[in-house]
Design a protein around this motif. Structure first.
Motif, PDB file in Angstrom:
ATOM      1  N   SER A 104     -21.678  -9.417   4.006  1.00 26.49           N
ATOM      2  CA  SER A 104     -20.711  -8.558   5.120  1.00 26.49           C
ATOM      3  C   SER A 104     -19.652  -8.254   4.754  1.00 26.49           C
ATOM      4  O   SER A 104     -19.181  -6.971   4.506  1.00 26.49           O
ATOM      5  N   LEU A 105     -18.795  -9.257   4.275  1.00 26.16           N
ATOM      6  CA  LEU A 105     -17.684  -8.981   3.736  1.00 26.16           C
ATOM      7  C   LEU A 105     -17.613  -8.256   2.517  1.00 26.16           C
ATOM      8  O   LEU A 105     -16.626  -7.213   2.421  1.00 26.16           O
ATOM      9  N   LYS A 106     -18.305  -8.409   1.507  1.00 25.49           N
ATOM     10  CA  LYS A 106     -18.439  -7.755   0.276  1.00 25.49           C
ATOM     11  C   LYS A 106     -18.591  -6.223   0.653  1.00 25.49           C
ATOM     12  O   LYS A 106     -18.181  -5.455   0.126  1.00 25.49           O
ATOM     13  N   ASP A 107     -19.453  -5.943   1.373  1.00 24.22           N
ATOM     14  CA  ASP A 107     -20.020  -4.637   1.774  1.00 24.22           C
ATOM     15  C   ASP A 107     -18.795  -3.806   2.543  1.00 24.22           C
ATOM     16  O   ASP A 107     -18.430  -2.639   2.020  1.00 24.22           O
ATOM     17  N   ARG A 108     -18.049  -4.559   3.339  1.00 25.03           N
ATOM     18  CA  ARG A 108     -16.763  -3.979   3.879  1.00 25.03           C
ATOM     19  C   ARG A 108     -15.770  -3.456   2.956  1.00 25.03           C
ATOM     20  O   ARG A 108     -14.998  -2.479   3.039  1.00 25.03           O
ATOM     21  N   MET A 109     -15.538  -4.542   2.231  1.00 25.07           N
ATOM     22  CA  MET A 109     -14.410  -4.496   0.900  1.00 25.07           C
ATOM     23  C   MET A 109     -14.773  -3.184   0.344  1.00 25.07           C
ATOM     24  O   MET A 109     -13.849  -2.730  -0.248  1.00 25.07           O
ATOM     25  N   THR A 110     -16.008  -3.343  -0.282  1.00 23.52           N
ATOM     26  CA  THR A 110     -16.249  -2.416  -1.201  1.00 23.52           C
ATOM     27  C   THR A 110     -16.472  -0.736  -0.586  1.00 23.52           C
ATOM     28  O   THR A 110     -15.805   0.154  -1.385  1.00 23.52           O
ATOM     29  N   GLU A 169       0.889  -1.100  -0.014  1.00 21.92           N
ATOM     30  CA  GLU A 169       0.159  -0.016  -0.155  1.00 21.92           C
ATOM     31  C   GLU A 169       1.003   1.238  -0.062  1.00 21.92           C
ATOM     32  O   GLU A 169       1.930   1.359   0.457  1.00 21.92           O
ATOM     33  N   GLY A 170       0.414   2.258  -0.515  1.00 18.25           N
ATOM     34  CA  GLY A 170       1.015   3.627  -0.589  1.00 18.25           C
ATOM     35  C   GLY A 170       1.790   3.749  -1.940  1.00 18.25           C
ATOM     36  O   GLY A 170       2.736   4.498  -2.019  1.00 18.25           O
ATOM     37  N   SER A 171       1.281   3.114  -2.840  1.00 17.73           N
ATOM     38  CA  SER A 171       1.907   2.886  -4.169  1.00 17.73           C
ATOM     39  C   SER A 171       1.651   4.085  -4.798  1.00 17.73           C
ATOM     40  O   SER A 171       0.390   4.757  -4.536  1.00 17.73           O
ATOM     41  N   GLU A 172       2.279   4.566  -6.018  1.00 16.51           N
ATOM     42  CA  GLU A 172       1.885   5.726  -6.781  1.00 16.51           C
ATOM     43  C   GLU A 172       0.552   5.218  -7.684  1.00 16.51           C
ATOM     44  O   GLU A 172       0.027   6.342  -8.279  1.00 16.51           O
ATOM     45  N   CYS A 196      -5.192  -3.137  -2.869  1.00 15.64           N
ATOM     46  CA  CYS A 196      -4.631  -3.552  -1.348  1.00 15.64           C
ATOM     47  C   CYS A 196      -5.603  -3.189  -0.338  1.00 15.64           C
ATOM     48  O   CYS A 196      -5.817  -3.852   0.666  1.00 15.64           O
ATOM     49  N   ALA A 197      -6.361  -2.157  -0.530  1.00 10.13           N
ATOM     50  CA  ALA A 197      -7.475  -1.720   0.318  1.00 10.13           C
ATOM     51  C   ALA A 197      -8.396  -2.994   0.525  1.00 10.13           C
ATOM     52  O   ALA A 197      -9.157  -3.328   1.755  1.00 10.13           O
ATOM     53  N   GLY A 198      -8.935  -3.398  -0.459  1.00 11.01           N
ATOM     54  CA  GLY A 198      -9.894  -4.497  -0.492  1.00 11.01           C
ATOM     55  C   GLY A 198      -9.351  -5.697   0.138  1.00 11.01           C
ATOM     56  O   GLY A 198     -10.105  -6.419   0.803  1.00 11.01           O
ATOM     57  N   GLY A 249      -6.836  -6.197   1.967  1.00 12.56           N
ATOM     58  CA  GLY A 249      -6.409  -6.089   3.342  1.00 12.56           C
ATOM     59  C   GLY A 249      -7.501  -5.996   4.302  1.00 12.56           C
ATOM     60  O   GLY A 249      -7.685  -6.696   5.433  1.00 12.56           O
ATOM     61  N   GLU A 250      -8.884  -5.632   3.855  1.00  9.36           N
ATOM     62  CA  GLU A 250     -10.063  -5.831   4.783  1.00  9.36           C
ATOM     63  C   GLU A 250     -10.459  -7.435   4.535  1.00  9.36           C
ATOM     64  O   GLU A 250     -10.877  -7.671   5.724  1.00  9.36           O
ATOM     65  N   TRP A 251     -10.225  -8.148   3.452  1.00  7.44           N
ATOM     66  CA  TRP A 251     -10.525  -9.352   3.581  1.00  7.44           C
ATOM     67  C   TRP A 251      -9.217 -10.058   4.530  1.00  7.44           C
ATOM     68  O   TRP A 251      -9.835 -11.216   5.366  1.00  7.44           O
ATOM     69  N   LYS A 252      -8.080  -9.891   4.581  1.00  2.00           N
ATOM     70  CA  LYS A 252      -7.316 -10.533   5.346  1.00  2.00           C
ATOM     71  C   LYS A 252      -7.468 -10.299   6.711  1.00  2.00           C
ATOM     72  O   LYS A 252      -7.410 -11.200   7.669  1.00  2.00           O
ATOM     73  N   LYS A 253      -8.334  -8.924   7.291  1.00  2.00           N
ATOM     74  CA  LYS A 253      -8.327  -8.564   8.406  1.00  2.00           C
ATOM     75  C   LYS A 253      -9.611  -9.671   9.191  1.00  2.00           C
ATOM     76  O   LYS A 253      -9.609 -10.095  10.024  1.00  2.00           O
ATOM     77  N   SER A 254     -10.566 -10.007   8.022  1.00  2.00           N
ATOM     78  CA  SER A 254     -11.706 -10.847   8.465  1.00  2.00           C
ATOM     79  C   SER A 254     -11.613 -12.342   8.222  1.00  2.00           C
ATOM     80  O   SER A 254     -12.496 -13.137   8.277  1.00  2.00           O
ATOM     81  N   LYS A 255     -10.500 -12.695   7.562  1.00  2.00           N
ATOM     82  CA  LYS A 255     -10.280 -13.940   6.992  1.00  2.00           C
ATOM     83  C   LYS A 255     -10.612 -14.983   8.089  1.00  2.00           C
ATOM     84  O   LYS A 255     -11.362 -16.025   7.359  1.00  2.00           O
ATOM     85  N   LYS A 256     -10.106 -15.026   9.176  1.00  2.00           N
ATOM     86  CA  LYS A 256     -10.373 -16.094  10.171  1.00  2.00           C
ATOM     87  C   LYS A 256     -11.859 -16.300  10.682  1.00  2.00           C
ATOM     88  O   LYS A 256     -12.130 -17.250  11.089  1.00  2.00           O
ATOM     89  N   ARG A 257     -12.349 -15.111  10.707  1.00  2.00           N
ATOM     90  CA  ARG A 257     -13.733 -14.865  11.197  1.00  2.00           C
ATOM     91  C   ARG A 257     -14.963 -15.273  10.161  1.00  2.00           C
ATOM     92  O   ARG A 257     -16.111 -15.465  10.400  1.00  2.00           O
ATOM     93  N   ILE A 258     -14.625 -15.547   8.770  1.00  2.00           N
ATOM     94  CA  ILE A 258     -15.477 -15.714   7.773  1.00  2.00           C
ATOM     95  C   ILE A 258     -16.016 -16.949   7.886  1.00  2.00           C
ATOM     96  O   ILE A 258     -15.199 -18.011   7.744  1.00  2.00           O
TER      97      ILE A 258
END
Length: 240
Positions: A119-125, A85-88, A96-98, A100-109
């Motif tokens: 819910s995951l799709k909404d958060r990633m969007t 993240e932080g690329s030009e 990476c934002a999308g 990254g959100e999946w990585k945070k929720s991966k174990k709980r899905i």
């Protein structure tokens, strides 16, 4: 007699220096301020124009490189691990934002639960949309100055023109002489302000329209990528 008068006027006019520097130093304080404002606006406008043109060109190149990686057939998770993240490139940051959100929720899905997937799709969007807004805002930064300069510079120059002509009429009244040598300096200063106003406005308007069009195309390309990425990601998730 008439020829002598014409020759004397011509000599007087030729004695006056009409170079831009001389016109500036001879000008009234108000006209000088107008010229300074327009000159600074021109410098800043061209700085913005050149920086935006170079950035748009670079963004197009970075976008092509990322598109090649994205459609290369590698898994999205492997691609995410190779990127930062932080690329030009705005597309990389949105991706990476999308992910990254999946990585945070991966174990709980619970992939068997449709509400969890939605819910995951909404958060990633939302995460990608927020990143997209920041990226577009960064690309468009200072662009509004070109629109402002393009719309106001001619009127600022016109103000300097009116003021310079007023000074010319005052010179005529004081000297009680309508010779060209009396009127010419003030009119020249006035027209210089007008020309400078147009010099600022015309490139600013043309550049604003062109750069805005390019940025709009980049924005649409990012939005299309977001939709494609979301579709591909959740298709792979369903097949996993």
């Amino acid at each position: 007699m008439e020829n002598n008068i014409i020759e004397s006027v011509d000599l007087a006019t030729q004695a006056i220096d009409f170079s831009l520097i001389s016109l500036f130093f001879r000008a009234d304080i108000v006209v000088k301020l107008v010229i300074i404002i327009l000159a600074l606006s021109s410098i800043w406008s061209w700085t913005i124009i050149l920086s935006k043109v170079l950035r748009v060109k670079k963004l197009k190149a970075l976008s092509r490189e990322f598109e090649e990686l994205f459609w290369s057939g590698n898994s999205l998770e492997d691609l995410y691990d190779t990127l930062q993240e932080g690329s030009e490139d705005p597309k990389v940051n949105v991706f990476c934002a999308g992910m990254g959100e999946w990585k945070k929720s991966k174990k709980r899905i619970r992939y068997s639960n449709p509400s969890t997937i939605n819910s995951l799709k909404d958060r990633m969007t939302r995460s990608m949309q927020s990143c997209f807004s920041r990226e577009v805002e960064s690309i468009e930064k200072n662009l509004t100055f070109l629109a402002t300069a393009g719309s106001t510079a001619p009127f600022v120059g016109l103000f300097g023109t009116v003021w310079g002509i007023m000074n010319s009429f005052q010179s005529i009244a004081v000297a009680q002489n309508t010779n060209l040598a009396v009127v010419a300096p003030g009119i020249a200063e006035a027209l210089f302000a007008t020309a400078l106003g147009l010099f600022v406005a015309i490139p600013s308007v043309v550049a604003f329209n062109k750069i805005s069009s390019d940025i709009n195309k980049i924005s649409l390309s990012i939005e299309d990528f977001m939709n494609e990425f979301t579709t591909i990601f959740f298709r792979q998730l369903e097949q996993a």
